[in-house]
Design a protein around this motif. Sequence first.
Motif, PDB file in Angstrom:
ATOM      1  N   PHE A  33       0.822  -1.209   0.000  1.00  0.00           N
ATOM      2  CA  PHE A  33       0.000   0.000   0.000  1.00  0.00           C
ATOM      3  C   PHE A  33       0.852   1.253   0.000  1.00  0.00           C
ATOM      4  O   PHE A  33       1.764   1.414   0.786  1.00  0.00           O
ATOM      5  N   ASP A  34       0.493   2.145  -0.882  1.00  0.00           N
ATOM      6  CA  ASP A  34       1.205   3.415  -1.017  1.00  0.00           C
ATOM      7  C   ASP A  34       0.174   4.430  -1.492  1.00  0.00           C
ATOM      8  O   ASP A  34      -0.484   4.225  -2.504  1.00  0.00           O
ATOM      9  N   ILE A  35       0.023   5.518  -0.759  1.00  0.00           N
ATOM     10  CA  ILE A  35      -1.011   6.495  -1.095  1.00  0.00           C
ATOM     11  C   ILE A  35      -0.624   7.350  -2.300  1.00  0.00           C
ATOM     12  O   ILE A  35      -1.482   7.960  -2.941  1.00  0.00           O
ATOM     13  N   LYS A  36       0.659   7.360  -2.645  1.00  0.00           N
ATOM     14  CA  LYS A  36       1.114   8.324  -3.654  1.00  0.00           C
ATOM     15  C   LYS A  36       0.448   8.173  -5.025  1.00  0.00           C
ATOM     16  O   LYS A  36       0.072   9.171  -5.629  1.00  0.00           O
ATOM     17  N   PRO A  37       0.329   6.952  -5.564  1.00  0.00           N
ATOM     18  CA  PRO A  37      -0.294   6.859  -6.902  1.00  0.00           C
ATOM     19  C   PRO A  37      -1.702   7.459  -6.928  1.00  0.00           C
ATOM     20  O   PRO A  37      -2.047   8.208  -7.844  1.00  0.00           O
ATOM     21  N   PHE A  38      -2.503   7.147  -5.894  1.00  0.00           N
ATOM     22  CA  PHE A  38      -3.853   7.705  -5.888  1.00  0.00           C
ATOM     23  C   PHE A  38      -3.831   9.208  -5.656  1.00  0.00           C
ATOM     24  O   PHE A  38      -4.574   9.961  -6.284  1.00  0.00           O
ATOM     25  N   GLN A  39      -2.947   9.651  -4.758  1.00  0.00           N
ATOM     26  CA  GLN A  39      -2.869  11.086  -4.479  1.00  0.00           C
ATOM     27  C   GLN A  39      -2.502  11.864  -5.743  1.00  0.00           C
ATOM     28  O   GLN A  39      -3.040  12.941  -6.006  1.00  0.00           O
ATOM     29  N   ARG A  56     -13.799  23.110  -1.286  1.00  0.00           N
ATOM     30  CA  ARG A  56     -13.476  21.741  -1.669  1.00  0.00           C
ATOM     31  C   ARG A  56     -13.403  20.864  -0.416  1.00  0.00           C
ATOM     32  O   ARG A  56     -12.783  21.242   0.576  1.00  0.00           O
ATOM     33  N   ALA A  57     -14.055  19.691  -0.495  1.00  0.00           N
ATOM     34  CA  ALA A  57     -14.086  18.754   0.629  1.00  0.00           C
ATOM     35  C   ALA A  57     -13.587  17.407   0.164  1.00  0.00           C
ATOM     36  O   ALA A  57     -13.660  17.070  -1.029  1.00  0.00           O
ATOM     37  N   MET A  58     -13.078  16.619   1.123  1.00  0.00           N
ATOM     38  CA  MET A  58     -12.757  15.220   0.821  1.00  0.00           C
ATOM     39  C   MET A  58     -13.277  14.352   1.952  1.00  0.00           C
ATOM     40  O   MET A  58     -13.133  14.692   3.131  1.00  0.00           O
ATOM     41  N   LYS A  72      -7.707  10.649   5.188  1.00  0.00           N
ATOM     42  CA  LYS A  72      -6.864  11.118   6.286  1.00  0.00           C
ATOM     43  C   LYS A  72      -5.403  11.235   5.867  1.00  0.00           C
ATOM     44  O   LYS A  72      -4.659  12.067   6.392  1.00  0.00           O
ATOM     45  N   LEU A  73      -4.984  10.406   4.919  1.00  0.00           N
ATOM     46  CA  LEU A  73      -3.607  10.474   4.440  1.00  0.00           C
ATOM     47  C   LEU A  73      -3.385  11.657   3.500  1.00  0.00           C
ATOM     48  O   LEU A  73      -2.280  12.181   3.418  1.00  0.00           O
ATOM     49  N   ILE A  74      -4.431  12.039   2.790  1.00  0.00           N
ATOM     50  CA  ILE A  74      -4.256  13.070   1.754  1.00  0.00           C
ATOM     51  C   ILE A  74      -4.654  14.468   2.240  1.00  0.00           C
ATOM     52  O   ILE A  74      -3.883  15.419   2.128  1.00  0.00           O
ATOM     53  N   ALA A  75      -5.872  14.597   2.770  1.00  0.00           N
ATOM     54  CA  ALA A  75      -6.422  15.941   3.015  1.00  0.00           C
ATOM     55  C   ALA A  75      -5.618  16.759   4.032  1.00  0.00           C
ATOM     56  O   ALA A  75      -5.285  17.925   3.755  1.00  0.00           O
ATOM     57  N   PRO A  76      -5.269  16.199   5.206  1.00  0.00           N
ATOM     58  CA  PRO A  76      -4.562  17.037   6.185  1.00  0.00           C
ATOM     59  C   PRO A  76      -3.192  17.517   5.701  1.00  0.00           C
ATOM     60  O   PRO A  76      -2.685  18.520   6.198  1.00  0.00           O
ATOM     61  N   TYR A 126     -12.843  20.865   4.187  1.00  0.00           N
ATOM     62  CA  TYR A 126     -13.786  20.001   4.905  1.00  0.00           C
ATOM     63  C   TYR A 126     -13.318  18.561   4.749  1.00  0.00           C
ATOM     64  O   TYR A 126     -12.988  18.133   3.645  1.00  0.00           O
ATOM     65  N   ILE A 127     -13.298  17.823   5.862  1.00  0.00           N
ATOM     66  CA  ILE A 127     -12.771  16.459   5.836  1.00  0.00           C
ATOM     67  C   ILE A 127     -13.742  15.525   6.548  1.00  0.00           C
ATOM     68  O   ILE A 127     -14.199  15.826   7.654  1.00  0.00           O
ATOM     69  N   GLY A 128     -14.053  14.387   5.915  1.00  0.00           N
ATOM     70  CA  GLY A 128     -14.958  13.419   6.530  1.00  0.00           C
ATOM     71  C   GLY A 128     -14.384  12.011   6.534  1.00  0.00           C
ATOM     72  O   GLY A 128     -13.933  11.527   5.496  1.00  0.00           O
ATOM     73  N   LEU A 129     -14.396  11.373   7.708  1.00  0.00           N
ATOM     74  CA  LEU A 129     -13.959   9.977   7.830  1.00  0.00           C
ATOM     75  C   LEU A 129     -15.171   9.152   8.259  1.00  0.00           C
ATOM     76  O   LEU A 129     -15.648   9.286   9.386  1.00  0.00           O
ATOM     77  N   LEU A 130     -15.683   8.318   7.362  1.00  0.00           N
ATOM     78  CA  LEU A 130     -16.884   7.525   7.645  1.00  0.00           C
ATOM     79  C   LEU A 130     -16.459   6.088   7.869  1.00  0.00           C
ATOM     80  O   LEU A 130     -16.042   5.401   6.927  1.00  0.00           O
ATOM     81  N   SER A 131     -16.532   5.634   9.100  1.00  0.00           N
ATOM     82  CA  SER A 131     -16.051   4.284   9.460  1.00  0.00           C
ATOM     83  C   SER A 131     -14.634   4.078   8.965  1.00  0.00           C
ATOM     84  O   SER A 131     -14.285   2.988   8.504  1.00  0.00           O
ATOM     85  N   GLY A 132     -13.825   5.103   9.060  1.00  0.00           N
ATOM     86  CA  GLY A 132     -12.474   4.986   8.515  1.00  0.00           C
ATOM     87  C   GLY A 132     -11.439   5.749   9.314  1.00  0.00           C
ATOM     88  O   GLY A 132     -10.558   6.382   8.736  1.00  0.00           O
ATOM     89  N   GLY A 133     -11.537   5.698  10.641  1.00  0.00           N
ATOM     90  CA  GLY A 133     -10.549   6.369  11.476  1.00  0.00           C
ATOM     91  C   GLY A 133     -11.106   7.607  12.152  1.00  0.00           C
ATOM     92  O   GLY A 133     -12.276   7.971  11.953  1.00  0.00           O
ATOM     93  N   THR A 134     -10.273   8.222  12.968  1.00  0.00           N
ATOM     94  CA  THR A 134     -10.692   9.442  13.677  1.00  0.00           C
ATOM     95  C   THR A 134      -9.537  10.437  13.641  1.00  0.00           C
ATOM     96  O   THR A 134      -8.440  10.106  13.186  1.00  0.00           O
TER      97      THR A 134
END
Lengths: 391, 391
Positions: free
Chosen positions: A241-247, A271-273, A284-288, A296-304
Amino acid sequence: MKRALALLLATVVTAAPALAQTTATAVAEDFKPSSLNQPGQEYPQVNSQGYVRFRVNAPEAQHVKVSLGLGGRGGTVLNKGADGAWTATTEGPLDEGFHYYHLNVDGGTFNDPGAQNFYGSIRWESGIEIPAHDADFYALKDVPHGHVDQILFPSPSTGKQRRAFVYTPPGYDKNQRERYPVLYLQHGWGEDETAWFNQGHANLIMDNLIAEGKTRPFIIVTTYGMTNDIKPGSPGGLNSFDIKPFQTVLLNELIPYVDGHFRTLSDQKHRAMAGLSMGGFETKLIAPKNLDKFAYIGLLSGGTFSLDDVNNTPGFKEKVKLAFVSFGSRELQGGGMAGPPGAARADPRANAEAIKKAGVNSVFYVSPNTAHEFLSWRRSLHEMAPLLFRD
Amino acid sequence: MKRALALLLATVVTAAPALAQTTATAVAEDFKPSSLNQPGQEYPQVNSQGYVRFRVNAPEAQHVKVSLGLGGRGGTVLNKGADGAWTATTEGPLDEGFHYYHLNVDGGTFNDPGAQNFYGSIRWESGIEIPAHDADFYALKDVPHGHVDQILFPSPSTGKQRRAFVYTPPGYDKNQRERYPVLYLQHGWGEDETAWFNQGHANLIMDNLIAEGKTRPFIIVTTYGMTNDIKPGSPGGLNSFDIKPFQTVLLNELIPYVDGHFRTLSDQKHRAMAGLSMGGFETKLIAPKNLDKFAYIGLLSGGTFSLDDVNNTPGFKEKVKLAFVSFGSRELQGGGMAGPPGAARADPRANAEAIKKAGVNSVFYVSPNTAHEFLSWRRSLHEMAPLLFRD
């Protein structure tokens, strides 16, 4: 990071829809075809209590089982009738909302020919819908409807033309001078860019909220998060897993395409993610780390977001206009899943309250009597949408 | 009318993809996963000659068969290997292009878990693609792409919010002052509004034609033709076939919605109607009687226009700017299917030539070596599109 992802994956893979509290009441014989059945198909059926009845024709099969029902006991075993059809009713009612399932016929995995298919678990699965008491908020009603556009955008970084879906709200076509904020909304592990509209009814949720004047009209964009690309020997690709390709696809290719082809408001505060499950981890890996782009940032059943997360992220308190965190109530009963990376057992509600005290616009929502499943996320979007873009 | 529809239905239901001419050549062992497989799935596979190899895991099954292959002999029978998987290769190569199929596992109908699903035969069927020698014209290329918008439009006549898809060509978003002609394009029996984009690649055909400067950019709209609504005891609803409900939706509800929400040219000379198979019959029933609304008419494997049709239709010669008729070459070998209502054995090419002599802009196209299947219709759209809206 890897540990958190492994935890998440384990949760997703093993999560069977929990059975609601059973009572001694008899099974009501008011079964009707599921709303997700293929045209003209009578089975599967759902009754008013949330029990599901299956019927599968395979007269010469040795055994037929449905993955749905009692997770711990391996699903619902069907019994062959005199007419060659295999039938059974779940031992108890299922949670309200949407559930994936499949059949096991003589040791092979097949879909239920009666049901429509939905992409989850890296395959097109059968889907069933247990009517929810609050289903009205995502119902198809006689209100103005937005459009869901399939777009193909060039992605030099992956050497492909990639697909995304873009919800434009009612009125977008008429109000040629109006520009709209954008929410980038990610699917979960094993799903793809179709999930938020097919399983999630994101477009209908927005149409209804807008018709009631409860949210500002905005655009929603979904695309494939790539983390579940298949590689032999690496189920779901999580080992690498590596966030870079998607980012790179999201920030350098998709966002510029959307801003270039739709009438968006393209500044940070419009703009929100957000994302569900794995999509929340991606968010959480990209937006902050890109607070020049997302407010605006939303984590739905995916961390806090913990207080440490906030304190260690430059600009979080100043630039984040909403930190929305949600779970299904049954996820919190277990505990482990809700933890952020490095603090798997932290109480997400306590986290939300701690960052609120520190000055963050923190909103915490729990979907009643649902697990790691789509009704939790439909409700979460319904709660989150009115809080977005209130400038 | 009923007789013609019954003929058409019989043809569609029994039509298995014809096997191409076989030779004594050995089967080439260069099988690759079909381009329509689900992510990561190795089977089904296709070789360079058009043979298909299936592999289905069902270790305890008694027998497994695939509907694809030898129509007359009931498909391809799979054989169980030592590892519990059932495999077989078709006895001969299949026609190039797209084919629907399904499995029979121990007497039950299931889809191949390796393949993606496509709506046909009133169910989501497995699909397979035999690479065509001319596949380039519908390939996904690095060219500007139009969007395919899912719309939900109010339909008072049916008491529903109905779905349609609207292709807008590349540049539609940028050229805010430009208005576009519209082609209303109908699916066949047992299919729905997804067919022309999922199976037909209508959007990619248009993107490529436009990129090459070969067609004027225009809008394409697909919606459900309703003739295959399911009623108990009436497969496909053909016994009670009536064009009026669909005509009302199309003329009174969909067209006004599209003209109201998209930048269309809404006069007669900028509107076309065409359809494949049953959609061609619908087109022939609606368009010639509404020549104040349609100037271009296309029947793709769905009937022809005879001299009588032209002479008996007021305004045909003056108002119809194109009468496009096409078939797959294998359909013409049979003969019956190609006939228009009331003249089942008429030669469609002779019909096309007769009305041309009478002054109609008649174009007749035959897709080489294809049957009543989607490669015929992809090619037909590719031939027809450049002829539309040449005012």
